[in-house]
Scaffold this motif. Structure first.
Motif, PDB file in Angstrom:
ATOM      1  N   ALA A 156      -4.031   3.084   8.497  1.00 17.51           N
ATOM      2  CA  ALA A 156      -3.167   4.234   8.263  1.00 17.51           C
ATOM      3  C   ALA A 156      -2.881   4.322   6.780  1.00 17.51           C
ATOM      4  N   ILE A 157      -2.432   5.482   6.349  1.00 16.22           N
ATOM      5  CA  ILE A 157      -2.069   5.643   4.943  1.00 16.22           C
ATOM      6  C   ILE A 157      -0.628   5.228   4.771  1.00 16.22           C
ATOM      7  N   VAL A 158      -0.383   4.310   3.862  1.00 15.44           N
ATOM      8  CA  VAL A 158       0.967   3.837   3.579  1.00 15.44           C
ATOM      9  C   VAL A 158       1.320   4.276   2.174  1.00 15.44           C
ATOM     10  N   ALA A 159       2.514   4.760   1.993  1.00 14.96           N
ATOM     11  CA  ALA A 159       2.934   5.211   0.663  1.00 14.96           C
ATOM     12  C   ALA A 159       2.812   4.080  -0.333  1.00 14.96           C
ATOM     13  N   THR A 160       2.229   4.364  -1.494  1.00 16.15           N
ATOM     14  CA  THR A 160       2.028   3.314  -2.481  1.00 16.15           C
ATOM     15  C   THR A 160       3.105   3.308  -3.557  1.00 16.15           C
ATOM     16  N   LEU A 169      18.989  -9.024  13.832  1.00 10.82           N
ATOM     17  CA  LEU A 169      18.295  -8.531  12.644  1.00 10.82           C
ATOM     18  C   LEU A 169      17.215  -9.524  12.250  1.00 10.82           C
ATOM     19  N   ARG A 170      15.992  -9.005  12.021  1.00 15.53           N
ATOM     20  CA  ARG A 170      14.886  -9.855  11.590  1.00 15.53           C
ATOM     21  C   ARG A 170      14.114  -9.174  10.473  1.00 15.53           C
ATOM     22  N   VAL A 171      13.701  -9.971   9.488  1.00 16.98           N
ATOM     23  CA  VAL A 171      12.769  -9.515   8.463  1.00 16.98           C
ATOM     24  C   VAL A 171      11.501 -10.335   8.643  1.00 16.98           C
ATOM     25  N   THR A 172      10.376  -9.674   8.897  1.00 14.54           N
ATOM     26  CA  THR A 172       9.139 -10.393   9.180  1.00 14.54           C
ATOM     27  C   THR A 172       8.243 -10.456   7.949  1.00 14.54           C
ATOM     28  N   GLU A 173       7.077 -11.066   8.124  1.00 10.86           N
ATOM     29  CA  GLU A 173       6.139 -11.320   7.033  1.00 10.86           C
ATOM     30  C   GLU A 173       5.805 -10.032   6.273  1.00 10.86           C
ATOM     31  N   PRO A 174       5.974 -10.035   4.950  1.00  6.53           N
ATOM     32  CA  PRO A 174       5.677  -8.817   4.187  1.00  6.53           C
ATOM     33  C   PRO A 174       4.178  -8.582   4.048  1.00  6.53           C
ATOM     34  N   ASN A 218      -2.121  -1.978   0.889  1.00 11.36           N
ATOM     35  CA  ASN A 218      -3.219  -2.407   1.772  1.00 11.36           C
ATOM     36  C   ASN A 218      -3.560  -1.393   2.850  1.00 11.36           C
ATOM     37  N   ARG A 219      -2.834  -0.281   2.903  1.00 16.00           N
ATOM     38  CA  ARG A 219      -3.155   0.846   3.774  1.00 16.00           C
ATOM     39  C   ARG A 219      -3.280   0.474   5.247  1.00 16.00           C
ATOM     40  N   THR A 220      -2.502  -0.482   5.697  1.00 16.83           N
ATOM     41  CA  THR A 220      -2.420  -0.761   7.128  1.00 16.83           C
ATOM     42  C   THR A 220      -0.963  -0.682   7.552  1.00 16.83           C
ATOM     43  N   LEU A 222       5.406  -5.459  -2.511  1.00 24.01           N
ATOM     44  CA  LEU A 222       5.379  -5.781  -1.089  1.00 24.01           C
ATOM     45  C   LEU A 222       6.256  -4.840  -0.271  1.00 24.01           C
ATOM     46  N   LEU A 223       5.901  -4.716   1.003  1.00 25.51           N
ATOM     47  CA  LEU A 223       6.724  -4.019   1.987  1.00 25.51           C
ATOM     48  C   LEU A 223       7.220  -5.051   2.993  1.00 25.51           C
ATOM     49  N   TYR A 224       8.528  -5.087   3.198  1.00 23.61           N
ATOM     50  CA  TYR A 224       9.131  -6.036   4.119  1.00 23.61           C
ATOM     51  C   TYR A 224       9.547  -5.309   5.400  1.00 23.61           C
ATOM     52  N   PRO A 225       8.905  -5.608   6.543  1.00 22.25           N
ATOM     53  CA  PRO A 225       9.300  -4.974   7.800  1.00 22.25           C
ATOM     54  C   PRO A 225      10.662  -5.494   8.265  1.00 22.25           C
ATOM     55  N   ILE A 226      11.572  -4.582   8.533  1.00 29.50           N
ATOM     56  CA  ILE A 226      12.912  -4.933   9.006  1.00 29.50           C
ATOM     57  C   ILE A 226      13.094  -4.345  10.398  1.00 29.50           C
TER      58      ILE A 226
END
Length: 200
Positions: free
Chosen positions: A11-15, A94-99, A104-106, A162-166
């Motif tokens: 997918a396209i992820v904002a850069t 609340l969890r923050v997972t692996e960034p 990387n467009r995924t 990095l993007l950190y999934p919350i």
């Protein structure tokens, strides 16, 4: 048992990477989150500082909620109430997972398996970032008690490259959903991402 599947799709992820809480205008729906955990009364619950995270998460400190130790999560809050002839309860996790790298467009899409009822999902903004708020009732199996209400808030926080999934997870007895709804809304609307001051 509730099962969650993580699907990694191209997918396209904002850069464009900015401090979480700042973003350029988007065409997302009306912002439902204020990104101000102190708006209600000034007191907050705070996740423990982690050396691998450049921020902490704050939630408004609402009456009746207690921090529950849990090594698998960044913050777990629980409230228990004595009701007519029974006990009601709700849990916020609340969890923050692996960034992942912002370029990387995924994207990771989460699928919640099971016989859900009254399922709903909507796009929201959290601190100016797009996210998803989903929820529904998961019927109890023969081995469980009553039906359970689950709600999920998912969004990515950019920091550096990095993007950190919350993720915020809500679980309550389905019969008590309306009792806990005001607090759930306050937690989701008041979630705040606070950058950690750099050492030195």
């Amino acid at each position: 048992m509730l099962r969650i599947r993580h699907l990694v799709l191209a997918a396209i992820v904002a850069t464009g990477v900015t401090a979480c809480g700042e973003s350029e205008p988007t065409s997302a729906p009306i912002t439902r989150t204020t990104c101000d955990a102190t708006a209600a009364n000034g007191a907050v619950f705070t996740t423990r500082a982690r050396p691998d995270l450049p921020f902490t998460l704050h939630l408004p400190q609402l009456r009746g909620w207690q921090v529950t130790p849990d090594d698998a999560a960044d913050l777990v809050l629980r409230r228990t109430d004595r009701l007519a002839g029974r006990t009601g309860s709700a849990t916020i996790t609340l969890r923050v997972t692996e960034p992942r790298r912002a370029d990387n467009r995924t994207s990771v899409f989460v699928a919640y398996e099971g016989p859900w009822r009254q399922w709903r999902s909507e796009s929201v903004q959290v601190c100016g970032r797009g996210g998803t708020r989903s929820g529904g009732i998961h019927p109890a199996s023969d081995a469980e008690g009553g039906d359970r209400y689950h709600e999920y808030l998912d969004f990515d926080c950019p920091a550096g490259e990095l993007l950190y999934p919350i993720r915020m997870l809500v679980e309550a007895t389905a019969a008590d959903r309306d009792l806990y709804r005001p607090d759930i809304d306050s937690f989701i609307d008041g979630l705040q991402v606070v950058p950690t001051a750099s050492a030195g």
